[in-house]
Design an enzyme around this catalytic site. Structure first.
Site, short mmCIF file in Angstrom:
data_model
loop_
_atom_site.label_atom_id
_atom_site.label_comp_id
_atom_site.label_asym_id
_atom_site.label_seq_id
_atom_site.Cartn_x
_atom_site.Cartn_y
_atom_site.Cartn_z
N THR A 14 0.83 -1.21 0.00
CA THR A 14 0.00 0.00 0.00
C THR A 14 0.87 1.27 0.00
O THR A 14 0.68 2.17 -0.81
CB THR A 14 -0.92 0.01 1.25
OG1 THR A 14 -1.65 -1.22 1.27
CG2 THR A 14 -1.88 1.17 1.23
N VAL A 15 1.84 1.31 0.92
CA VAL A 15 2.67 2.51 1.04
C VAL A 15 3.81 2.48 0.03
O VAL A 15 4.09 3.47 -0.66
CB VAL A 15 3.23 2.64 2.49
CG1 VAL A 15 4.10 3.89 2.61
CG2 VAL A 15 2.09 2.68 3.50
N VAL A 131 4.23 7.84 12.56
CA VAL A 131 3.17 8.44 13.38
C VAL A 131 2.45 9.49 12.54
O VAL A 131 3.08 10.35 11.94
CB VAL A 131 3.73 9.13 14.65
CG1 VAL A 131 2.58 9.60 15.54
CG2 VAL A 131 4.66 8.22 15.41
N GLY A 133 0.84 9.26 9.74
CA GLY A 133 0.88 9.12 8.28
C GLY A 133 1.54 10.29 7.60
O GLY A 133 2.73 10.54 7.79
N GLU A 189 -9.97 -2.97 9.89
CA GLU A 189 -9.49 -4.28 9.41
C GLU A 189 -10.49 -5.37 9.79
O GLU A 189 -11.26 -5.20 10.75
CB GLU A 189 -8.15 -4.61 10.08
CG GLU A 189 -7.07 -3.56 9.91
CD GLU A 189 -6.31 -3.73 8.61
OE1 GLU A 189 -6.37 -4.83 8.03
OE2 GLU A 189 -5.68 -2.75 8.19
N LYS A 204 2.46 4.39 18.59
CA LYS A 204 2.69 5.77 18.16
C LYS A 204 2.94 6.68 19.37
O LYS A 204 3.79 7.58 19.33
CB LYS A 204 1.49 6.26 17.35
CG LYS A 204 1.36 5.51 16.02
CD LYS A 204 -0.01 5.71 15.42
CE LYS A 204 -0.13 5.05 14.05
NZ LYS A 204 -1.53 5.01 13.58
N1 NAP Z 1 -1.05 1.43 5.05
C1 NAP Z 1 -1.00 2.55 5.77
O1 NAP Z 1 -1.89 3.39 5.69
C2 NAP Z 1 0.17 2.80 6.69
C3 NAP Z 1 0.22 4.03 7.39
C4 NAP Z 1 1.31 4.29 8.22
C5 NAP Z 1 2.30 3.34 8.37
N2 NAP Z 1 2.20 2.16 7.70
C6 NAP Z 1 3.28 1.18 7.89
O2 NAP Z 1 3.94 0.99 6.65
C7 NAP Z 1 4.42 -0.35 6.58
C8 NAP Z 1 3.89 -0.97 5.31
O3 NAP Z 1 2.48 -0.97 5.34
P1 NAP Z 1 1.60 -1.35 4.05
O4 NAP Z 1 0.21 -0.99 4.40
O5 NAP Z 1 2.20 -0.76 2.82
O6 NAP Z 1 1.76 -2.94 4.04
P2 NAP Z 1 1.41 -3.96 2.87
O7 NAP Z 1 0.47 -3.34 1.90
O8 NAP Z 1 1.03 -5.23 3.52
O9 NAP Z 1 2.80 -4.16 2.12
C9 NAP Z 1 3.85 -4.92 2.65
C10 NAP Z 1 4.88 -5.16 1.56
O10 NAP Z 1 5.98 -5.87 2.11
C11 NAP Z 1 6.22 -7.03 1.31
N3 NAP Z 1 6.75 -8.06 2.21
C12 NAP Z 1 6.19 -8.52 3.36
N4 NAP Z 1 6.99 -9.43 3.94
C13 NAP Z 1 8.08 -9.56 3.12
C14 NAP Z 1 9.26 -10.35 3.18
N5 NAP Z 1 9.47 -11.20 4.18
N6 NAP Z 1 10.17 -10.21 2.18
C15 NAP Z 1 9.95 -9.34 1.17
N7 NAP Z 1 8.86 -8.56 1.08
C16 NAP Z 1 7.94 -8.68 2.03
C17 NAP Z 1 4.90 -7.41 0.69
O11 NAP Z 1 5.10 -8.17 -0.47
P3 NAP Z 1 3.89 -8.55 -1.47
O12 NAP Z 1 3.54 -7.29 -2.18
O13 NAP Z 1 4.46 -9.57 -2.37
O14 NAP Z 1 2.78 -9.04 -0.59
C18 NAP Z 1 4.34 -6.00 0.40
O15 NAP Z 1 4.87 -5.51 -0.81
C19 NAP Z 1 3.97 -1.03 7.88
O16 NAP Z 1 5.00 -0.96 8.81
C20 NAP Z 1 2.81 -0.18 8.33
O17 NAP Z 1 2.61 -0.21 9.72
C21 NAP Z 1 1.17 1.88 6.87
#
Ligand code: NAP
Length: 428
Positions: A14-15, A131, A133, A189, A204
């Protein structure tokens, strides 16, 4: 002179996918503003078969190889979780590569150790996106407010719980119904626990407190109470009393040496700036002795907003790298102990179901008086089986409130202590 810096991504979900897109689409503007020519070198993902708008020669499932790639100068960790993210980030820092992350769990549980590694290697470890976003928050607190004597930081740092409480307030629905609707609409979720039980906000809060007070607070040291117990009745009663129920993270400097860090639903006066932060928006309210009150407001999550914060950090890390410099150290903490919640003072809102007969008020007054808790306002509602007493106390210690609750529960005239909610933002 424009310098080229190549970035390696660990995770592109997502990010990450938004951050890569912004780096590609905005590369000209970034070069013009900053003098750094940013490019993506490698991207580690779990499933290489997923449909992605990326050159296939960037992709790998071997995250360690991205960290080790000599072409990668800045490592961006956006996979989430502690393992393997923690070891990958540590390896990058040890090898002298700056790291940017949005991983609040990692920063709130291993941040101290990773900041020490960054300091040793003289590179940046940046986590603006962890923290709030897209809200610029970490940098303003660590840099712009470096001279400020911050007394308190109060924030709405979890969009899901703010969304649920806002809709309960504005529509009058129950927690369960609004949660189900929030899940259907993508605001919560399928497993809502990290949000509604307060764990996300606690991580946070630990980061905010560490920065605001120059100390180190671990996520596990944060007193955490979720919003499952907040009922429509209490939200309506809050409204009648001039309050709004908000999911708060509170970080306070207490008595010159200790800090209080806690996450819980709280009643705020409806005139407080945080009271008007609605739905999934986030805001952090900072109180300092020189600058007074400041509020930072914006979208606390989502790919776009979070990626903007990540890209800002990448630009900083890259510019510092080419200049041989480093951003704020954030790594020489003063180590203020975290004060136990029992020794923290608040006002409290209580709703008691009572028997409808003479002498109830005297018995209640005795329970409060015995524990040195004084009552600020009291409303008696209903008759017969529906008799209720709603009251707000003056400021008292949590331990005194707990003793009072035990005594209230033992009274014949009290059928149930139906709600206890802390009240903030007044009487100070
Ligand atoms: N989403 C939000 O709004 C948001 C806001 C603030 C902070 N965050 C933080 O940002 C981080 C990422 O969040 P997200 O929402 O972008 O998560 P996400 O959509 O689940 O993306 C995770 C990514 O990491 C990859 N991945 C996971 N495990 C892996 C491994 N062992 N080896 C290689 N690649 C791996 C996944 O691969 P695949 O693509 O192949 O599945 C995916 O591309 C987290 O720490 C979250 O807390 C997110």
């Amino acid at each position: 002179v424009v310098q080229q810096v190549k970035v390696g991504f660990l995770g592109c979900g997502t990010v990450g996918s938004e951050a890569v897109r912004i780096l590609r689409d905005r590369s000209d503007a970034i070069r013009r503003y900053t003098g750094v020519d940013l490019g993506v070198a490698r991207v580690a993902v779990r499933d290489p078969g997923k449909d992605r708008d990326l050159p296939s020669d960037w992709l790998t499932t071997d995250a360690e190889s991205v960290v080790a790639d000599p072409e990668v100068a800045v490592v961006v960790e956006l996979m989430g979780g502690l393992d393997p993210a923690g070891e990958l980030v540590a390896a990058a820092l040890r090898s002298g590569k700056p790291v940017v992350t949005a991983n609040k769990e990692l920063v709130s549980k291993r941040g101290g150790e990773l900041l020490d590694l960054a300091e040793k290697a003289n590179v940046d470890f940046l986590f603006e996106a962890a923290v709030g976003g897209g809200i610029p928050l970490i940098r303003p607190i660590a840099e712009s407010l470096a001279g400020e004597d911050i007394r308190r930081v109060m924030g709405i740092v979890n969009g899901t719980t703010n969304y649920i409480l806002t809709r309960m307030t504005e529509e009058g629905g129950s927690f369960d119904d609004i949660l189900a609707d929030a899940q259907r609409l993508g605001y919560a979720e399928a497993d809502p626990s990290a949000d509604v039980d307060g764990h996300d906000a606690a991580q946070k809060a630990a980061i905010l407190a560490s920065l605001a007070f120059g100390t180190r607070v671990h996520a596990d040291d944060v007193f955490t109470e979720g919003i499952r117990g907040v009922s429509g009745e209490d939200i309506e009663m809050a409204r009648r009393l001039g309050y709004v129920v908000k999911p708060l993270a509170v970080c306070e400097f207490v008595d010159g040496d200790e800090v209080s860090v806690r996450v819980h639903p709280a009643m705020l006066p409806d005139t407080h700036p945080l009271a008007n932060v609605r739905l999934s928006m986030n805001a952090v309210f900072v109180e300092g002795t020189s600058a007074g009150e400041q509020m930072f407001y914006g979208a606390g999550a989502g790919g776009g907003p979070t990626a903007i914060a990540v890209v800002g950090d990448i630009v900083d890390a890259a510019r510092n790298l080419v200049q041989g410099a480093r951003g704020p150290h954030m790594s020489r903490p003063a180590l203020h102990p975290v004060r136990d919640i029992t020794r923290i003072d608040n006002e409290f809102y209580l709703r008691l179901e009572v028997v409808d007969r003479p002498g109830v008020l005297a018995a209640l007054a005795g329970a409060f008086g015995d524990n040195g808790v004084s009552i600020k306002s009291l409303i008696q509602e209903g008759h017969g089986d529906d008799a209720e007493i709603v009251l707000v106390t003056h400021t008292c210690a949590e331990s005194d409130m707990r003793e009072t609750l035990v005594e209230l529960a033992s009274l014949d005239s009290v059928e149930e202590v139906a709600a206890v909610i802390r009240v903030l933002g007044e009487d100070e």
